[in-house]
Design a protein around this motif. Structure first.
Motif, short mmCIF file in Angstrom:
data_model
loop_
_atom_site.label_atom_id
_atom_site.label_comp_id
_atom_site.label_asym_id
_atom_site.label_seq_id
_atom_site.Cartn_x
_atom_site.Cartn_y
_atom_site.Cartn_z
N LEU A 68 0.86 -1.17 0.00
CA LEU A 68 0.00 0.00 0.00
C LEU A 68 0.90 1.23 0.00
N THR A 69 0.48 2.27 -0.69
CA THR A 69 1.30 3.47 -0.74
C THR A 69 0.44 4.71 -0.58
N ALA A 70 1.01 5.70 0.11
CA ALA A 70 0.45 7.05 0.19
C ALA A 70 1.64 8.00 0.19
N HIS A 71 1.42 9.24 -0.22
CA HIS A 71 2.58 10.13 -0.38
C HIS A 71 2.52 11.33 0.55
N LEU A 217 4.50 1.83 1.60
CA LEU A 217 5.44 2.79 1.04
C LEU A 217 4.91 4.21 1.26
N ILE A 218 5.64 4.99 2.05
CA ILE A 218 5.33 6.40 2.20
C ILE A 218 6.21 7.13 1.20
N SER A 219 5.63 7.44 0.06
CA SER A 219 6.43 7.95 -1.05
C SER A 219 6.58 9.46 -0.96
N ASN A 220 7.59 9.98 -1.66
CA ASN A 220 7.92 11.40 -1.51
C ASN A 220 8.15 12.11 -2.83
N ASN A 221 7.69 11.52 -3.92
CA ASN A 221 7.81 12.18 -5.23
C ASN A 221 6.56 11.98 -6.09
N GLU A 222 5.42 11.73 -5.47
CA GLU A 222 4.22 11.44 -6.25
C GLU A 222 3.76 12.63 -7.06
N GLU A 223 3.85 13.83 -6.49
CA GLU A 223 3.33 15.01 -7.18
C GLU A 223 4.11 15.33 -8.46
N ILE A 224 5.29 14.75 -8.59
CA ILE A 224 6.06 14.95 -9.82
C ILE A 224 6.18 13.66 -10.62
N GLY A 225 5.38 12.63 -10.23
CA GLY A 225 5.12 11.53 -11.14
C GLY A 225 5.79 10.20 -10.92
N TYR A 226 6.71 10.07 -9.94
CA TYR A 226 7.43 8.80 -9.86
C TYR A 226 7.67 8.32 -8.42
#
Length: 351
Positions: A68-71, A217-226
């Motif tokens: 599961l992922t959220a940013h 996954l706590i992602s940190n670049n979703e707003e720029i696409g990857y």
């Protein structure tokens, strides 16, 4: 609907998250906050090279995994130009319009770690001076940052340590109303991050053993696409992005249910996983809406584009006025968390 045990705690957690500046490219502080939260729960975590955070809960089946992922990264800006009039020109980070930040308070973080406050304004703001104050285009050329410091020219700004490339973050202006609404910038996607953190806490407190090893996954670049296109284990079968549901004309999503996305700009999401989520919702009295987001992409679609052989899906709380003056209601948090709670305790389907 099952009782949601921590809605007030989730709201407080969301308030803390949105109050930590984290435009894409400058997310260290918020990742550290999330890492500390999970470590206090004795959850195994590690960081990827991009600066994202991965938490893992072991399950009975370690051959077929879920992710599961959220940013935590948000919209923001960088200093594009130090202007001769003692103001700053901006370059935007993420997909939004200049009109949505007009009049907004902001912070400029220098490379030396100093913070300066300011306000984002039209150059032609004063109606007593500029005839075109209302008609001038809201764009990079016309909008600027008025710094809360005595500066009259570019040299004065540079003497403060401000330089091209410094990050600019927007005041979230978070408010919680007595009747359950949450108003704030950056609910995309910190509302979902708060839900996932509370979900992990709930699983730990209830001593639940999941049927499958599950990664968050706590992602940190979703707003720029990857943000979510890497660090997916070879054993991962199902990959579920938890991100906002977009509202507007022609949309089904509202602020009171969980939105299950069937298609966005990347194409349809996996039909069988979508059906599984709908069945879980209907079996557990969880309010949901199916919807299509026409101008939207998620970390799950980024993972598909990266070539991962996964089953992908997208759910999340309904958010009004996305990428601008966002709002949701606590009942949407309730339904989203409960859907994920039951989903994680279900078995992966035979696809």
């Amino acid at each position: 609907m099952n009782t949601y045990p921590n809605v007030s705690q989730t709201k407080e957690l969301i308030k803390q998250l949105v109050s930590i500046p984290s435009p894409s490219g400058n997310t260290f502080k918020v990742i550290q906050f999330v890492e500390n939260y999970l470590q206090d729960l004795n959850v195994e975590t590690h960081r990827n090279r991009k600066g994202g955070l991965i938490a893992t809960l072991p399950g009975v089946n370690n051959d077929e995994h879920r992710m599961l992922t959220a940013h935590v990264d948000t919209l923001g800006a960088m200093v594009k130009e130090i202007k001769s009039n003692g103001r700053l020109r901006l370059d935007l980070i993420g997909g939004f319009r200049y009109n949505s930040i007009e009049g907004e308070y902001c912070e400029i973080q220098t490379s030396g770690g100093n913070i300066f406050t300011g306000t984002i304004l039209m150059h032609q703001t004063s109606v007593h001076v500029y005839k075109d104050a209302g008609d001038a285009k809201r764009n990079q050329q016309n909008m600027e940052v008025r710094i809360d410091a005595k500066v009259e020219n570019a040299e004065d700004i540079r003497n403060l340590g401000i330089e091209v490339g410094d990050f600019v973050s927007f005041d979230p202006r978070v408010q919680m109303t007595d009747n359950g609404f949450i108003k704030s910038r950056h609910l995309d996607d910190k509302a979902s991050v708060g839900i996932l953190l509370q979900l992990i806490k709930r699983i730990k407190e209830e001593n639940i053993t999941l049927p499958h090893t599950t990664h968050f996954l706590i992602s940190n670049n979703e707003e720029i696409g990857y943000g979510g296109n890497s660090n997916i284990t070879p054993q991962t079968v199902e990959y579920l992005a938890v991100d906002m549901g977009a509202m507007g004309d022609g949309q089904s999503t509202d602020e009171y249910t969980v939105s299950i996305c069937v298609k966005d700009a990347s194409g349809p999401y996996h039909y069988a996983l979508r059906t599984h989520l709908v069945n879980i919702a209907e079996s557990n009295d969880i309010g949901y809406k199916l919807d299509i987001y026409p101008y939207y992409g998620s970390d799950a679609s980024a993972a598909i584009r990266a070539g991962h052989d996964i089953i992908h899906g997208l759910v999340g709380p309904g958010i009004d006025s996305s990428h601008a003056f966002e709002r949701t209601h606590e009942t949407s948090l309730i339904h989203t968390e409960n859907l994920l709670y039951h989903y994680l305790q279900s078995k992966i389907l035979s696809y």
